[in-house]
Design a protein around this motif. Structure first.
Motif, short mmCIF file in Angstrom:
data_model
loop_
_atom_site.label_atom_id
_atom_site.label_comp_id
_atom_site.label_asym_id
_atom_site.label_seq_id
_atom_site.Cartn_x
_atom_site.Cartn_y
_atom_site.Cartn_z
N UNK A 110 7.98 9.67 4.97
CA UNK A 110 9.28 9.14 5.38
C UNK A 110 10.00 8.49 4.21
N UNK A 111 9.25 7.75 3.38
CA UNK A 111 9.87 7.06 2.25
C UNK A 111 10.40 8.06 1.22
N UNK A 112 9.62 9.12 0.95
CA UNK A 112 10.07 10.13 -0.01
C UNK A 112 11.33 10.82 0.50
N UNK A 113 11.35 11.16 1.79
CA UNK A 113 12.52 11.82 2.36
C UNK A 113 13.73 10.91 2.35
N UNK A 114 13.51 9.61 2.51
CA UNK A 114 14.63 8.66 2.51
C UNK A 114 15.17 8.42 1.11
N UNK A 115 14.28 8.36 0.11
CA UNK A 115 14.70 8.00 -1.24
C UNK A 115 14.95 9.19 -2.15
N UNK A 116 14.22 10.28 -1.94
CA UNK A 116 14.24 11.40 -2.90
C UNK A 116 14.45 12.75 -2.22
N UNK A 117 15.23 12.78 -1.14
CA UNK A 117 15.36 14.01 -0.36
C UNK A 117 15.86 15.18 -1.20
N UNK A 118 16.80 14.92 -2.08
CA UNK A 118 17.37 16.00 -2.90
C UNK A 118 16.48 16.36 -4.08
N UNK A 119 15.68 15.41 -4.51
CA UNK A 119 14.86 15.63 -5.71
C UNK A 119 13.56 16.36 -5.41
N UNK A 120 12.92 16.02 -4.27
CA UNK A 120 11.61 16.59 -3.96
C UNK A 120 11.58 17.24 -2.57
N UNK A 135 0.83 -1.20 0.00
CA UNK A 135 0.00 0.00 0.00
C UNK A 135 0.87 1.25 0.00
N UNK A 136 1.90 1.27 0.83
CA UNK A 136 2.82 2.42 0.88
C UNK A 136 3.51 2.60 -0.47
N UNK A 137 3.96 1.50 -1.07
CA UNK A 137 4.66 1.57 -2.35
C UNK A 137 3.75 2.09 -3.45
N UNK A 138 2.48 1.67 -3.45
CA UNK A 138 1.53 2.12 -4.46
C UNK A 138 1.28 3.61 -4.36
N UNK A 139 1.12 4.09 -3.13
CA UNK A 139 0.90 5.52 -2.92
C UNK A 139 2.13 6.33 -3.33
N UNK A 140 3.29 5.84 -2.94
CA UNK A 140 4.55 6.51 -3.29
C UNK A 140 4.72 6.59 -4.79
N UNK A 141 4.45 5.50 -5.47
CA UNK A 141 4.60 5.46 -6.93
C UNK A 141 3.67 6.46 -7.61
#
Length: 347
Positions: free
Chosen positions: A61-71, A23-29
């Motif tokens: 949390x996932x966005x900040x961990x994976x894409x902190x510089x991008x978004x 569910x988290x991955x689907x929302x993130x995507x």
């Protein structure tokens, strides 16, 4: 030891929780989307205490961990506006923001920008006048707290931002609430024809079992699989209700919980033994008070047949008014049996 929790978003360090990684991955995507075309604007919806706010925080949390510089990623809530009554004309002011609404937005947005008009609201997200330095992923919780007429205008502002993406930094947007708010009533039709909608599902049987396995591992208390199945069937896996049952079953150490059993004229849902004492829990769903009063009588009769002096009646009712739920949650004595009622609403 961690504990069950049913009164708000769970915190994994403190509470039993399931990961819900898919569910988290689907929302993130959906929010990140395509590097060239951008992310999606969509709703996340479900009844209260289903895990919407938890999902929002996990995605952040996932966005900040994976894409902190991008978004840049920002979460905020309009929950302070719950109960707000729109007192303006039938056709709301499409130029100026209502004062209370503007104040909440100013408090929730970074830098506390001064917002007086809908144009100010729109400009906050633009590349030229905005307050972010890189593409933004925005998650707004409790979005259906505001009156539909105002929601209509706000959602249309987001639609214009979506259409004019080259000039603004709003990359992805999730509006979080208890309904699919993008179906808001509007004379102009659906304001978000580019919308997607994500419903937060109830727990599966396996997820409910996982929660109680975590509890068993940390507490040493055995919960029979039949009990777990009964909790799942009774609650339909609704996360808040599952958490409530977990709190109830683990209120004392070394409790033994047995599944439903016959009383001679019916079935009691759960039989609890704690520290040498026994008790029973009856679970009912209601849509009218006549049946609710009958259920109290029935629960008292079950208790008498089992030589119990008290019984807990968990009453699921289709309302979310906290005052009504408090009034319905009470204690009464029926033919010498103490009947304790815990009213649980849709939230």
């Amino acid at each position: 030891m961690r504990r069950f929790f049913s009164y708000g978003p769970v915190i994994e360090k403190l509470h039993f929780a399931v990961a819900r990684k898919e569910l988290v991955a689907s929302c993130l995507e959906s929010l990140v989307g395509d590097a060239e075309e951008g992310g999606h604007y969509f709703t996340i919806w479900a009844s209260r205490q289903t895990g919407k706010t938890w999902l929002m925080r996990q995605v952040k949390k996932e966005i900040e961990a994976r894409h902190k510089e991008r978004f840049a990623v920002h979460c905020c809530s309009l929950g302070r506006l719950r109960g707000m009554v729109y007192k303006g004309p039938e056709q709301p002011d499409t130029l100026n923001l209502p004062q209370g609404f503007a104040q909440v937005l100013e408090d929730e947005l970074p830098g506390n920008p001064i917002l007086r008009t809908w144009q100010d609201f729109y400009r906050v997200f633009t590349r030229e006048f905005g307050i972010w330095d890189r593409p933004l992923i925005l998650l707004i919780d409790e979005v259906d707290s505001i009156p539909p007429l105002l929601m209509d205008i706000m959602v249309n502002q987001f639609r214009e931002l979506y259409i004019d993406r080259e000039k603004n930094l709003l990359h992805g947007l999730a509006l979080v609430g208890i309904t699919a708010v993008l179906g808001v009533e509007s004379e102009r039709g659906s304001p978000f024809n580019i919308q997607r909608s994500m419903r937060v599902p109830n727990f599966t049987r396996e997820e409910v079992a996982d929660l109680f396995l975590q509890y068993q591992a940390e507490s040493g208390q055995i919960v029979e699989r039949e009990v777990v199945d009964r909790v799942f069937e009774t609650t339909c896996g609704q996360p808040g209700l599952v958490g409530w049952f977990g709190e109830l079953l683990s209120v004392q150490d070394l409790c033994v919980v047995s599944p439903e059993f016959t009383t001679g004229n019916g079935r009691v849902d759960l039989h609890v033994k704690c520290a040498g004492k026994t008790g029973i829990i009856e679970v009912k769903s209601f849509r009218n008070m006549v049946k609710a009063e009958y259920a109290k009588q029935q629960a008292a009769e079950y208790a008498r047949k089992l030589r119990q002096s008290q019984v807990m009646l968990a009453m699921f009712v289709p309302v979310d008014d906290e005052e009504i739920l408090r009034e319905m949650s009470n204690e009464t004595v029926i033919d010498g049996v103490r009947v304790m009622v815990s009213a649980i609403g849709r939230n």
